[in-house]
Design an enzyme around this catalytic site. Sequence first.
Site, PDB file in Angstrom:
ATOM      1  N   GLY A 131       0.838  -1.191   0.000  1.00 35.05           N
ATOM      2  CA  GLY A 131       0.000   0.000   0.000  1.00 35.05           C
ATOM      3  C   GLY A 131       0.873   1.240   0.000  1.00 35.05           C
ATOM      4  CD1 TRP A 158      -7.276  -2.611  -1.854  1.00 35.06           C
ATOM      5  CD2 TRP A 158      -9.359  -1.806  -1.951  1.00 35.06           C
ATOM      6  NE1 TRP A 158      -8.041  -3.279  -0.916  1.00 35.06           N
ATOM      7  CE2 TRP A 158      -9.316  -2.799  -0.949  1.00 35.06           C
ATOM      8  CE3 TRP A 158     -10.570  -1.154  -2.197  1.00 35.06           C
ATOM      9  CZ2 TRP A 158     -10.427  -3.159  -0.197  1.00 35.06           C
ATOM     10  CZ3 TRP A 158     -11.684  -1.497  -1.454  1.00 35.06           C
ATOM     11  CH2 TRP A 158     -11.597  -2.493  -0.459  1.00 35.06           C
ATOM     12  NE  ARG A 270     -37.767  14.189  16.754  1.00 35.52           N
ATOM     13  CZ  ARG A 270     -38.633  13.197  16.809  1.00 35.52           C
ATOM     14  NH1 ARG A 270     -39.651  13.153  15.957  1.00 35.52           N
ATOM     15  NH2 ARG A 270     -38.492  12.233  17.700  1.00 35.52           N
ATOM     16  N   GLY A 345     -30.925  11.125  15.501  1.00 39.64           N
ATOM     17  CA  GLY A 345     -31.414   9.986  16.280  1.00 39.64           C
ATOM     18  C   GLY A 345     -31.680   8.785  15.391  1.00 39.64           C
ATOM     19  CD  GLU A 369      -6.449  10.249  -4.187  1.00 40.83           C
ATOM     20  OE1 GLU A 369      -5.847  11.338  -4.157  1.00 40.83           O
ATOM     21  OE2 GLU A 369      -7.413  10.016  -4.937  1.00 40.83           O
ATOM     22  N   GLY A 370      -3.541   7.933   0.793  1.00 42.44           N
ATOM     23  CA  GLY A 370      -2.728   8.180   1.978  1.00 42.44           C
ATOM     24  C   GLY A 370      -3.580   8.293   3.216  1.00 42.44           C
ATOM     25  CB  THR A 371      -3.871   6.127   6.219  1.00 40.86           C
ATOM     26  OG1 THR A 371      -2.478   6.187   6.594  1.00 40.86           O
ATOM     27  CG2 THR A 371      -4.141   4.839   5.452  1.00 40.86           C
ATOM     28  CB  SER A 372      -5.520   9.999   9.231  1.00 43.65           C
ATOM     29  OG  SER A 372      -6.776  10.364   8.685  1.00 43.65           O
TER      30      SER A 372
END
Length: 387
Positions: A131, A158, A270, A345, A369-372
Amino acid sequence: MFPFITEEHRMIEAAARDFARNSIAPIAAEHDETGEFPIQTIREMGQLGFMGIEVPEEYGGAGMDTMAYVLAMVEICKADASHGTIMSVNNSLYAHGLLKFGTEDQRQKYLVPVATGQKIGAYSLTEPMSGSDAGTMKSRAVLNPEGTGYVINGRKSWVTSAPYADFIILFTMTQPEKKHKGVTAFIIETDQPGFARGKKEPKLGIRASATSEIIFDNYFCPVENRVGAEGDGFKIAMTVLDAGRIGIAAQALGIAEAALEASVAYAKEREAFGQKIGEFQQIQAKLADMKCRVDASRLLIYQAALAKMAAKDGGGRYSMEASEAKLFASETAMWVTTQAIQIHGGMGYSKEMPLERYFRDAKITEIYEGTSEIQRMVIARALTGLR
């Protein structure tokens, strides 16, 4: 309020908003449910210029800038993030890559039909066991003895839009002993022998954006379809991902804005315990925090867009700005959609409303495109100069 946003920018933003509301929003839930690729609306987006916003008119694009792209992406993704994913890959990963690194012949042959929406483009870097660490990929491209082309073998995973892509920018190993410095980029025509599409991924979110594996079995790629020189692939991939991260940040902002707008409307309608739920302090606090995070994301995205525009004029890379925008906006989208479901809710948990779709779509923006975690690494390395 933002002097860098022109009347022309607002025009494309309005055009994207109108198309998203009238053509995408009515079909979004159905395509999410079935997972059917929205080919008709994607073709229409191409005709309107959304599939090649930053591509010069000579190559079939709209000839606009990154700010226009960001504004249009947000509006498309407010209606449906799946359409936004397809649009982002076409613009940021495929078209931008060919514009920056392709030859004139490659642009004429492979960029024009994608920028106009006649064909679909894709980008393939990830493998089943590779990855973010691209230096470990197992796929191979071997130059034939005549020097006329490469024989490619391997499996990629992917790949967004792969089930429908006509052309794919592929990153594979030509010199595996050099690891990431041995990666080379190629343009793949998917109707040629030796290319096959694997299983379509059953995803949590962005379900109408088709994703699958692709398989190469002695696929012959002419040498003229190599993008850049041998070994340039990793540099090309990372440069293109800078642009891609701005697109994903805009996608995340669109999702978050949609969830916030739905929550404000619901809080005003609501009633509980004899009053509008928007009058309860806990709901007000949620809405206030959601608004602050959305607006902060927008500013970081604008900063990244301006940095990319400056880079085009000789201002260098914009990796940190892109990563900041992608990191903050994606985590904002996940947080805001979670709060939106809480405000709604039980109705937020029901498929009768789009909130649960926003929630599912938001998660991927923290991953692809690159994890956190990768974004934090990019930012920290830019700050410290350390590896």
